[in-house]
Design a protein around this motif. Structure first.
Motif, PDB file in Angstrom:
ATOM      1  N   UNK A  14       0.660  -0.672  -0.108  1.00  0.00           N
ATOM      2  CA  UNK A  14       0.263   0.069   0.232  1.00  0.00           C
ATOM      3  C   UNK A  14       0.948   0.883  -0.052  1.00  0.00           C
ATOM      4  N   UNK A  15       1.915   1.445   0.337  1.00  0.00           N
ATOM      5  CA  UNK A  15       3.027   2.356   0.256  1.00  0.00           C
ATOM      6  C   UNK A  15       3.602   2.850  -0.999  1.00  0.00           C
ATOM      7  N   UNK A  16       4.321   1.361  -0.972  1.00  0.00           N
ATOM      8  CA  UNK A  16       4.544   1.323  -2.890  1.00  0.00           C
ATOM      9  C   UNK A  16       3.370   1.686  -3.924  1.00  0.00           C
ATOM     10  N   UNK A  17       2.309   1.516  -3.697  1.00  0.00           N
ATOM     11  CA  UNK A  17       1.634   1.693  -4.627  1.00  0.00           C
ATOM     12  C   UNK A  17       1.650   3.602  -3.890  1.00  0.00           C
ATOM     13  N   UNK A  18       0.666   3.689  -2.677  1.00  0.00           N
ATOM     14  CA  UNK A  18       0.432   5.254  -2.543  1.00  0.00           C
ATOM     15  C   UNK A  18       1.820   6.651  -3.581  1.00  0.00           C
ATOM     16  N   UNK A  43       3.726  10.828   4.668  1.00  0.00           N
ATOM     17  CA  UNK A  43       3.420  10.486   6.037  1.00  0.00           C
ATOM     18  C   UNK A  43       4.048   9.018   6.514  1.00  0.00           C
ATOM     19  N   UNK A  44       4.299   8.859   5.305  1.00  0.00           N
ATOM     20  CA  UNK A  44       4.806   7.578   5.118  1.00  0.00           C
ATOM     21  C   UNK A  44       6.690   6.953   6.948  1.00  0.00           C
ATOM     22  N   UNK A  45       7.274   6.272   7.564  1.00  0.00           N
ATOM     23  CA  UNK A  45       8.092   6.267   7.687  1.00  0.00           C
ATOM     24  C   UNK A  45       9.174   5.048   6.903  1.00  0.00           C
TER      25      UNK A  45
END
Length: 112
Positions: A14-18, A43-45
């Protein structure tokens, strides 16, 4: 932690896609730093796990075309600078480009 090496990255789907995946305009270098910077902006860490160990076989791809690889490193460094720098950074970009070119020339000359 600003960024980790792309030699070993575990990324949530989901991070990669976002974030939109890796920017394919980077070749061999700086795509990992760019990805982590864009993820942080959303907003990801980025985490570093010092207990994990990996052996990165450095220069496996670049040893076949060392000068081309060195050029790709410097072009990608400038691309990262341009992409993430603000107005002042862009104003100063000719100086940065000249500095990177000088570094590239010195590195190539030292290989001889």
């Amino acid at each position: 932690m600003d960024w980790v090496s792309g030699a070993l990255m575990l990324i949530r789907r989901d991070t990669f896609d976002a974030v939109g995946g890796f920017d394919e305009r980077f070749f061999l270098y700086w795509e990992d730093a760019d990805f982590c910077k864009r993820a942080a902006a959303q907003g990801w860490s980025t985490w570093y796990a010092p207990i994990a160990e990996v052996v990165h076989g450095t220069a496996r791809a670049s040893r076949h075309a060392p000068v081309r690889s060195l050029a790709a490193f410097h072009v990608s460094a400038f691309r990262y600078y341009w992409k993430h720098g603000g107005a002042l950074a862009r104003l100063l970009s000719p100086i940065v480009a000249f500095g990177l070119l000088g570094r590239f020339v010195i590195r190539v000359a030292s290989r001889s």
